[in-house]
Design an enzyme around this catalytic site. Structure first.
Site, mmCIF file in Angstrom:
data_model
loop_
_atom_site.group_PDB
_atom_site.id
_atom_site.type_symbol
_atom_site.label_atom_id
_atom_site.label_comp_id
_atom_site.label_asym_id
_atom_site.label_seq_id
_atom_site.Cartn_x
_atom_site.Cartn_y
_atom_site.Cartn_z
ATOM 1 C CG ASN A 249 -16.595 -4.822 27.798
ATOM 2 O OD1 ASN A 249 -15.743 -5.694 27.722
ATOM 3 N ND2 ASN A 249 -16.639 -3.788 26.981
ATOM 4 C CG ASP A 250 -22.485 -4.131 30.188
ATOM 5 O OD1 ASP A 250 -22.164 -3.729 31.321
ATOM 6 O OD2 ASP A 250 -22.682 -3.362 29.231
ATOM 7 C CG HIS B 164 -17.684 2.979 28.783
ATOM 8 N ND1 HIS B 164 -18.552 2.419 29.677
ATOM 9 C CD2 HIS B 164 -17.903 2.357 27.597
ATOM 10 C CE1 HIS B 164 -19.287 1.514 29.055
ATOM 11 N NE2 HIS B 164 -18.911 1.450 27.798
ATOM 12 C CD GLU C 198 -24.786 -5.035 26.325
ATOM 13 O OE1 GLU C 198 -23.642 -4.696 26.618
ATOM 14 O OE2 GLU C 198 -25.557 -4.292 25.690
ATOM 15 C CB CYS D 108 -18.508 -5.713 20.085
ATOM 16 S SG CYS D 108 -20.063 -5.649 20.976
#
Ligand code: PEP
Ligand code: MG
Length: 573
Positions: free
Chosen positions: A455-456, A190, A432, A503
């Site tokens: 991302n996850d 992050h 995710e 996203c």
């Protein structure tokens, strides 16, 4: 001597400035007996006075730069440092036990921290964190070490640190912090994501930035190639100044597309929207021609403070974003805390695997008052724009149904009180977790949209911690395993007449974009700073050709094979 470090290019751009080490010093306390009690007490008093005036300065600066709500943290610290209930016992201890001030302070403070942490009252529990912070400051003065304070930076610097927590990153002053580099972290940690939204060039995961770089060294952060130069030669500086200029020229070229729609060479329209963390990021969305917000990470509203934001504070933030976008779509994600995003004031127990633990929707369904407060704020703000609500980390249909039912309950209660709530707010989920991608056909019957959080999704599919630079080679967005999951999600949405967005960072990745266009992704949500480059790329691609490319790469064997195939196809386009 000039030195070169390699890391992960986390945020585009080039920055050249002096190093500022943002590193917590080790505060080692030993027990010592002392002879002159009066002298020791005076030494303690001097540390208290110095800490107090330092806190007053920081408070004023924070109020100016960050607003009164952030400055309130330091009011709490000032209260602690003036409290005779804390200071009295420390002085007594120095006198009665003939021991050094550091030890008397540490023992007394630890006792109070433990006592406050065990209280039932949440407000009192939060005081433990204040005492801990004040103790650290006092100890630093007694031991003669400096604690860095990023909010006081007043000249152009490159921040050097082991890691930057999202709340550290949020406190960086964009005016002075020209770039940063860290020892750990990956492209989707992050701090890297925040750096991109703040347009601060960054290189993360260098493994040894803090070991190699001293305060005052001249540092070049090359966020385009993932390199960090320490005390470079004048020739290298000149070369980088030229590259920085070329990058600015390229940005000026992309900027011509700011008011254009995103249309492929063969006339197909897709939506390019932005990921934001705070209402302040809206400026970037508008300046970069974003067609809306595809992910508002609301957790930043909860960070860098001492207690949960009230319904009213949240309402104001959501309203500001919705009004700022003047009717363009805004997808707000409900609280996604956990993983690398901590909220110390919730006093959650430490977990062995925080990314697999009690986080996001799991926490919200368990601590419903937190969730319901956020939902009420969102529902009340819904009349100010085009709000869509999205739940993070959904693993099962049951979780989605429960979250949606709570939303509906809150809506009915507001309506019963005569509060206006927008009609037909779309409610979707982030995909995710692999279980949800696999079950996308079932979910698609009940959700209004999907937003794929790569991302996850990549971290869970590849079983590779997104924060750990040693396994960052497994962040493989083009791996056919990932692409097949993405295809399943998009196809499932379309079959039910729903839309699918993405996203995660992959949505703004130049190699992934052609494949995603070919797979039929409807909405691409990325750092605002990536939007114009993506728009320029898509305008040069034919959707029909990319469809053929996407189908063919699904059968390739590796991440690298896909990368090579896409690069070859795009160079011909
Ligand atoms: C994701 O996981 O891809 C995502 C967008 O959410 P976050 O990065 O905030 O976990
Ligand atoms: Mg996520």
């Amino acid at each position: 001597m000039s030195t070169l470090l390699s890391g992960i290019a986390a945020s585009n751009g080039i920055a050249i400035a002096k190093a500022y080490r943002l590193i917590e010093p080790e505060l080692k306390v030993e027990k010592k007996s002392i002879e002159n009690v009066a002298e020791e007490s005076a030494r303690f008093k001097a540390a208290v006075d110095m800490s107090k005036s330092e806190l007053q300065n920081i408070r004023e600066k924070a109020a100016e730069d960050l607003g009164e709500d952030k400055a309130a943290i330091f009011d709490a610290h000032l209260l602690v440092i003036s409290d005779p209930e804390l200071l009295g016992p420390i002085e007594d201890k120095i006198k009665s036990e003939n021991i050094n001030a550091e030890f008397a302070l540490k023992e007394t403070a630890d006792m109070f921290i433990l006592m406050f942490e065990q209280m039932d009252n949440e407000y009192m529990r939060e005081r433990a964190a204040d005492i801990r912070d004040v103790t650290k400051r006092l100890l630093a003065h007694l031991l003669g070490v400096q604690i860095p304070n990023p909010s006081m930076i007043a000249e152009e610097v490159i921040v050097i640190s082991e890691d930057l927590t999202p709340s550290d990153t949020a406190q960086l002053n964009r005016q002075f912090v020209k770039g940063f580099t860290t020892d750990i972290g990956g492209r989707t940690s992050h701090s890297a994501i925040m750096a991109r939204s703040m347009e601060i060039p960054a290189v993360v995961g260098t493994k040894e930035a803090t070991k190699t770089i001293q305060n005052g060294d001249i540092v070049i952060v090359d966020g385009l190639n993932g390199q960090v130069h320490i005390n470079p030669t004048p020739e290298v500086i000149k070369q980088y100044e030229k590259e920085a200029q070329a990058y600015e020229a390229q940005k000026a070229e992309w900027a011509k597309l700011v008011n254009e729609q995103t249309i492929s060479k063969d006339g197909h329209h897709v939506e390019l929207v932005a990921n934001i963390g705070t209402p302040k990021d809206l400026v970037g969305v508008i300046n970069n021609g974003g067609e809306g917000v595809g992910l508002y990470r609301t957790e930043f509203l909860y960070m860098g403070r001492e207690q949960l934001p009230t319904e009213e504070e949240q309402f104001e933030a959501y309203k500001a974003v919705l009004e700022g976008l003047k009717g363009k779509p805004v997808v707000v994600r409900t609280l996604d805390i956990g993983g690398d995003k901590e909220l110390p004031y919730l006093n959650l127990p430490k977990e062995m695997n925080p990314f697999l633990g009690y986080r996001a929707i799991r926490l919200c369904l368990d601590q419903q008052e937190i969730f319901r407060t956020q939902l009420r704020a969102l529902l009340r703000a819904s009349q100010y724009g085009d709000l869509k609500i999205m739940f993070p980390m959904i693993a099962t249909l049951g979780e989605f149904r429960q979250a949606k039912a709570i939303l509906e309950e809150e809506k009915q209660q507001l309506l019963a009180k005569g509060v206006t709530v927008a009609e037909g707010i779309e409610v979707g989920i982030m995909v995710e977790i692999p279980s949800t991608a696999v079950m996308a056909d079932t979910f698609a019957k009940e959700v209004d949209f999907f937003s794929i959080g790569t991302n996850d999704l990549i971290q869970y599919t590849m079983a590779a911690d997104r924060m750990n630079e040693r396994v960052s080679y497994l962040y493989q967005p083009y791996n056919p395993a990932i692409l097949r999951l993405v295809k399943m999600v998009i196809d499932a949405a379309h079959k039910e007449g729903k839309w699918a967005g993405m996203c995660g960072e992959m949505a703004g990745d130049e190699t992934a974009i052609p494949v995603l266009l070919g797979l039929g992704l409807d909405e691409f949500s990325m750092s605002a700073t990536s939007i114009l480059r993506a728009r320029s790329l898509i305008s040069k691609l034919s959707k029909e050709e990319m469809e053929a490319l996407a189908i063919s790469v699904l059968d390739l064997e590796t991440n690298e094979d896909v990368q090579a195939a896409v690069e070859a196809a795009v160079s011909k386009a």
